[in-house]
Design a protein around this motif. Sequence first.
Motif, PDB file in Angstrom:
ATOM      1  N   GLN A 277       0.987  -1.320   0.004  1.00  0.00           N
ATOM      2  CA  GLN A 277      -0.051   0.004   0.011  1.00  0.00           C
ATOM      3  C   GLN A 277       0.893   1.152   0.123  1.00  0.00           C
ATOM      4  O   GLN A 277       1.938   1.214   0.878  1.00  0.00           O
ATOM      5  N   LEU A 278       0.330   2.181  -0.622  1.00  0.00           N
ATOM      6  CA  LEU A 278       1.233   3.453  -0.890  1.00  0.00           C
ATOM      7  C   LEU A 278       0.149   4.439  -0.585  1.00  0.00           C
ATOM      8  O   LEU A 278      -0.745   4.749  -1.190  1.00  0.00           O
TER       9      LEU A 278
ATOM     10  N   ALA B 195       3.882   7.118   2.275  1.00  0.00           N
ATOM     11  CA  ALA B 195       4.076   5.835   3.240  1.00  0.00           C
ATOM     12  C   ALA B 195       3.902   4.616   2.670  1.00  0.00           C
ATOM     13  O   ALA B 195       2.770   4.436   1.914  1.00  0.00           O
ATOM     14  N   ALA B 196       4.816   3.894   2.533  1.00  0.00           N
ATOM     15  CA  ALA B 196       4.904   2.604   1.987  1.00  0.00           C
ATOM     16  C   ALA B 196       4.627   1.430   2.944  1.00  0.00           C
ATOM     17  O   ALA B 196       5.303   1.370   3.949  1.00  0.00           O
ATOM     18  N   SER B 197       3.654   0.503   2.910  1.00  0.00           N
ATOM     19  CA  SER B 197       3.598  -0.656   3.639  1.00  0.00           C
ATOM     20  C   SER B 197       3.318  -1.850   3.122  1.00  0.00           C
ATOM     21  O   SER B 197       2.860  -1.728   1.875  1.00  0.00           O
ATOM     22  N   GLY B 198       3.312  -2.904   3.819  1.00  0.00           N
ATOM     23  CA  GLY B 198       2.922  -4.367   3.319  1.00  0.00           C
ATOM     24  C   GLY B 198       3.828  -4.929   2.444  1.00  0.00           C
ATOM     25  O   GLY B 198       3.681  -6.144   1.720  1.00  0.00           O
TER      26      GLY B 198
ATOM     27  N   TRP C  62       0.420   1.557  -7.104  1.00  0.00           N
ATOM     28  CA  TRP C  62       0.319   3.047  -7.050  1.00  0.00           C
ATOM     29  C   TRP C  62      -0.423   3.697  -6.041  1.00  0.00           C
ATOM     30  O   TRP C  62      -1.508   2.836  -5.557  1.00  0.00           O
ATOM     31  N   GLY C  63      -0.275   4.692  -5.502  1.00  0.00           N
ATOM     32  CA  GLY C  63      -1.306   5.444  -4.311  1.00  0.00           C
ATOM     33  C   GLY C  63      -2.362   6.125  -5.120  1.00  0.00           C
ATOM     34  O   GLY C  63      -2.394   6.016  -6.358  1.00  0.00           O
ATOM     35  N   GLN C  64      -3.392   6.526  -4.325  1.00  0.00           N
ATOM     36  CA  GLN C  64      -4.533   7.243  -4.595  1.00  0.00           C
ATOM     37  C   GLN C  64      -4.323   8.567  -5.177  1.00  0.00           C
ATOM     38  O   GLN C  64      -5.179   9.142  -5.825  1.00  0.00           O
TER      39      GLN C  64
END
Length: 123
Positions: A3-4, A23-26, A113-115
């Motif tokens: 997730q971004l 912020a990146a996660s997962g 990709w983020g939102q």
Amino acid sequence: QVQLMESGGGSVQAGGSLRLSCAASGYAGSSTCMGWFRQAPGKEREGVAQIHRAGYTTYADSVKGRFTISKDNAKNTLYLQMNSLRPEDTAMYYCAAHFKSWAVCRATNYNYWGQGTQVTVSS
């Protein structure tokens, strides 16, 4: 699941500054490439800045000398410092990442990709 999440967008007058964060996660380890892209209404998405795991960076000609991409690996966060903003920088800004060790930092290689976060620069 990777997730971004972008933040830091807003409205600013020409000549002003903003700092975007992603912020990146997962995931464990490090992405191969991360980048910032933008899309203005009625225009195609364009690459703004990208950073490889090895540390090298690339910028669009239109932002060279004004924008700086950086990454804090300890925080899993990507940044874009934007200075001397211009009205033509107005767009939705997206963070992207890929983990393909064989692939270069190119828009077509990104698969996460983020939102997006909106940046509006007024004259």
